[in-house]
Design a protein around this motif. Structure first.
Motif, mmCIF file in Angstrom:
data_model
loop_
_atom_site.group_PDB
_atom_site.id
_atom_site.type_symbol
_atom_site.label_atom_id
_atom_site.label_comp_id
_atom_site.label_asym_id
_atom_site.label_seq_id
_atom_site.Cartn_x
_atom_site.Cartn_y
_atom_site.Cartn_z
ATOM 1 N N MET A 123 -3.473 5.675 6.070
ATOM 2 C CA MET A 123 -3.391 5.784 4.993
ATOM 3 C C MET A 123 -3.963 5.235 3.990
ATOM 4 O O MET A 123 -3.394 4.115 4.260
ATOM 5 N N PHE A 124 -4.483 5.930 3.028
ATOM 6 C CA PHE A 124 -5.394 5.250 1.868
ATOM 7 C C PHE A 124 -3.949 4.542 0.815
ATOM 8 O O PHE A 124 -3.461 5.952 0.106
ATOM 9 N N THR B 24 4.184 0.776 -8.580
ATOM 10 C CA THR B 24 4.637 1.980 -9.315
ATOM 11 C C THR B 24 5.573 2.352 -7.844
ATOM 12 O O THR B 24 5.869 2.724 -6.753
ATOM 13 N N ARG B 25 6.511 3.374 -8.886
ATOM 14 C CA ARG B 25 7.855 4.069 -7.838
ATOM 15 C C ARG B 25 7.135 4.686 -6.988
ATOM 16 O O ARG B 25 7.516 5.306 -5.536
ATOM 17 N N SER B 26 5.868 5.728 -7.322
ATOM 18 C CA SER B 26 5.173 6.420 -5.924
ATOM 19 C C SER B 26 4.493 6.249 -4.847
ATOM 20 O O SER B 26 4.803 6.588 -3.591
ATOM 21 N N ALA C 157 7.489 5.064 -2.868
ATOM 22 C CA ALA C 157 8.041 6.243 -2.119
ATOM 23 C C ALA C 157 6.181 6.528 -0.606
ATOM 24 O O ALA C 157 7.106 7.129 0.266
ATOM 25 N N LYS C 158 5.686 6.746 -1.168
ATOM 26 C CA LYS C 158 4.747 6.524 -0.057
ATOM 27 C C LYS C 158 4.381 6.574 1.059
ATOM 28 O O LYS C 158 4.454 6.567 1.940
ATOM 29 N N THR D 248 6.340 3.871 2.159
ATOM 30 C CA THR D 248 8.312 3.891 2.738
ATOM 31 C C THR D 248 8.119 4.821 3.832
ATOM 32 O O THR D 248 8.427 5.177 4.382
ATOM 33 N N ALA D 249 7.625 6.549 2.460
ATOM 34 C CA ALA D 249 7.623 7.491 4.156
ATOM 35 C C ALA D 249 6.902 7.498 5.519
ATOM 36 O O ALA D 249 7.062 7.263 5.857
ATOM 37 N N PHE D 250 5.336 6.552 4.715
ATOM 38 C CA PHE D 250 3.954 6.685 5.455
ATOM 39 C C PHE D 250 4.829 5.880 7.261
ATOM 40 O O PHE D 250 4.967 6.470 8.374
ATOM 41 N N GLN E 168 8.543 5.065 7.324
ATOM 42 C CA GLN E 168 9.514 5.611 7.990
ATOM 43 C C GLN E 168 8.966 7.333 9.189
ATOM 44 O O GLN E 168 9.191 6.933 10.005
ATOM 45 N N LEU E 169 8.352 7.348 8.008
ATOM 46 C CA LEU E 169 7.729 8.814 9.644
ATOM 47 C C LEU E 169 7.213 8.351 10.486
ATOM 48 O O LEU E 169 7.042 8.461 11.375
ATOM 49 N N ASN F 139 13.298 10.368 0.262
ATOM 50 C CA ASN F 139 11.890 10.196 -0.481
ATOM 51 C C ASN F 139 11.267 11.946 -0.103
ATOM 52 O O ASN F 139 11.675 12.486 0.683
ATOM 53 N N ILE G 196 9.386 12.669 3.238
ATOM 54 C CA ILE G 196 10.499 12.521 3.800
ATOM 55 C C ILE G 196 10.982 14.157 4.101
ATOM 56 O O ILE G 196 10.830 15.196 5.525
ATOM 57 N N TRP H 145 -0.076 11.401 -0.895
ATOM 58 C CA TRP H 145 0.780 11.825 -2.170
ATOM 59 C C TRP H 145 0.017 11.733 -3.600
ATOM 60 O O TRP H 145 -0.911 10.202 -3.542
#
Ligand code: SF4
Lengths: 312, 217
Positions: A286-287, A295-297, A300-301, A303-305, A307-308, B52, B55, B95
């Protein structure tokens, strides 16, 4: 040498220093010097006071050691705080955070003489006697040409442009170790100094990776490192720095296809093209890019990566 | 349990006891409204716990899509995000929040401004490439000033957005679509690959999965 999270014992002198790249610290050939110990900057006396940018080749560094020069890394100085205001009238807003830092660092060194930063620099009273810039064909980015011109012609500081064509790889023990990612970045920069002082190479133990970080150090905000587990391997330009081969493009292009990898670049960095290209080639890549401050996004991007991919 | 997907413009609400589903403008949500769990750009203002968004999207895809391998793309007014699963395992996600953002909102604003009914326009072959919604609108106004019919100019922008979304999602053969833009027929028909539409409550399905796991834990 003893090390654990947040604690770093310097070999020379045996002083115990809290080591953390976010702290107000100066990286010198004497190791990391913390904020209150920066007095040496006030009085370089008769010693040459040399700023360096990038990773100059071995012979240049050895020559500086012989001259007993005080060496200041303009990449790492004040790495804890990214203060870019002094560059506001000089550089565009949308521009690489690290180059802003380098220019701001040169300007802010004059703070130690308590003079108005811009004035003292522009009239040529910057205490730095010379800046050595590593400006190899393939290394960081073309912007080093601009930085060099600015130092020489606007700041009127003596400048030496050097190329680093070293190809002998020193190894990547820190990159592949289990020490926390933020400490890895700091120790890799320190490793460069250890090598020129001929200290025993720092070889932490190999750890099996859970994920990987590819790219330059996250100059705009090192706190991004806190989202990664300690079992994060480092690839890309930062790995080239540990190997002391900053122009080793072949090494920079490497990644581990079996490990989920975050391909990172500073926003506005020409390496963003390479990072996103490799992220597309990587089966689990993921780039992400980041300017000054997370930034918040982006969080989020990221930590989602992680976690998933069951990394965290 | 009350679940909420609070996007930039619209709030989608699901009452899990009654299965009642509501859509409101975020600006119409009462200040005192609190969901139990939620996701979305505005969620911290309106829910006790948040998930999230990626998620939530991944959970939703796993629970709603029968295929083991799929690409699910969510296009809202502010941003777009996708997840890719292969043989049941997560492979990719992304995203776009800054560059490339606000395309959904731009298409809605443009439709209102030019008084266009997107459902009556045929998809175009030619397209406008734009980095973000704002730049895209600029291109549309330029085309209109150059004599192109407003409907055609807007349809070219939509085609451009579809192509860039398709590339963003790594050019899948088939794409599952959700989010505000899927209600725009022209948008869906302009996608350069096979599409399957999921409704706009999709993210809430992912939030529900999260809430169930949370309660079970
Ligand atoms: S982050 Fe990129 S643009 Fe900035 S100095 Fe490093 S290589 Fe150059």
């Amino acid at each position: 040498m003893e090390q654990s999270r947040g604690v770093y014992k310097l070999e020379n002198g045996g002083n115990e220093n809290n080591y953390n790249p976010m702290q107000d610290m100066v990286l010198t050939r004497h190791g990391f010097v913390r904020g209150k110990e920066q007095s040496f900057l006030k009085n370089p006396k008769d010693k040459p006071f040399i700023g360096i940018i990038g990773v100059p080749p071995k012979e240049v560094m050895e020559e500086l050691i012989k001259e007993d020069a005080v060496i200041l890394s303009l990449d790492m100085y004040k790495v804890d705080r990214l203060i870019t205001e002094p560059t506001d009238n000089i550089l565009p807003k949308a521009y690489c955070a690290q180059i802003k830092r380098i220019i701001a660092n040169i300007l802010s060194v004059t703070d130690f003489w308590n003079e108005d930063v811009m004035d003292s620099v522009l009239v040529g009273r910057n205490p730095i006697s010379e800046i050595i810039i590593e400006d190899s064909e393939i290394c960081r980015c073309n912007e080093m040409g601009f930085v060099a011109d600015f130092i020489e012609n606007e700041l009127k500081i003596k400048l030496r442009r050097v190329k680093n064509n070293d190809i002998e790889r020193k190894g990547d023990f820190i990159c592949k170790s289990g020490i926390p990612l933020d400490e890895k970045f700091g120790k890799i920069a320190g490793y460069f100094y250890r090598d020129i002082e001929r200290k025993k190479p720092f070889k932490p133990e190999y750890v099996k990776p859970k994920c990987a970080f590819w790219g330059t150090p996250p100059w705009g905000d090192f706190s991004i490192a806190n989202y990664f587990p300690d079992e994060t391997h480092i690839y890309g330009w930062t790995r080239c720095v540990e190997n002391l081969t900053p122009g080793d493009l072949k090494l920079e292009l490497e990644f581990d296809p079996d490990v989920p990898t975050v391909f990172f670049s500073q926003s506005f960095c020409p390496k963003a093209g390479l990072a996103s290209y490799l992220a597309n080639k990587h089966p689990r890549g993921m780039f992400i890019d980041m300017d000054i401050g997370l930034t918040r996004s982006t969080v989020a991007k990221l930590t989602a990566f992680l976690q998933l991919n069951k990394v965290i | 349990m009350i679940l909420l997907d609070a996007g930039t413009t619209y709030a989608k609400i699901l009452d899990t006891e009654t299965d009642e589903r509501t859509v409101k403008r975020v600006s119409d949500l009462e200040k005192t409204f609190r969901a139990d769990v939620g996701t979305g750009h505005n969620i911290n203002r309106f829910a006790n716990r948040s998930v999230n968004e990626i998620i939530a999207l991944a959970n939703a895809g796993k629970s709603l899509i029968k295929d083991n391998s799929f690409t699910l793309l969510d296009i809202g007014s502010r941003d777009a995000k996708y997840v890719v699963f292969e043989n049941g395992s997560f492979i990719h996600s992304d995203w776009n929040t800054e560059c490339g953002a606000f395309t959904g909102q731009a298409i809605e604003i443009l439709g209102n401004y030019l008084n266009i009914d997107y459902s009556k326009i045929e998809p175009q072959k030619e397209f406008i490439t734009a980095t973000c919604g704002l730049l895209g609108m600029g291109h549309v106004f330029d085309l209109v000033a150059a004599g192109v019919e407003p409907e055609i100019a807007a349809a070219r922008l939509i085609k451009g957005v579809c192509i860039s979304m398709y590339r963003f999602a790594r050019k899948p053969k088939k794409i599952y679509l959700t989010g505000g833009l899927v209600r725009n027929r022209l948008f869906v028909e302009s996608m350069p690959c096979e599409t399957v539409i999921l409704d706009r409550f999709t993210l809430l399905e992912g939030v529900k999965e999260y809430a169930l796991n949370m309660n079970g834990a």
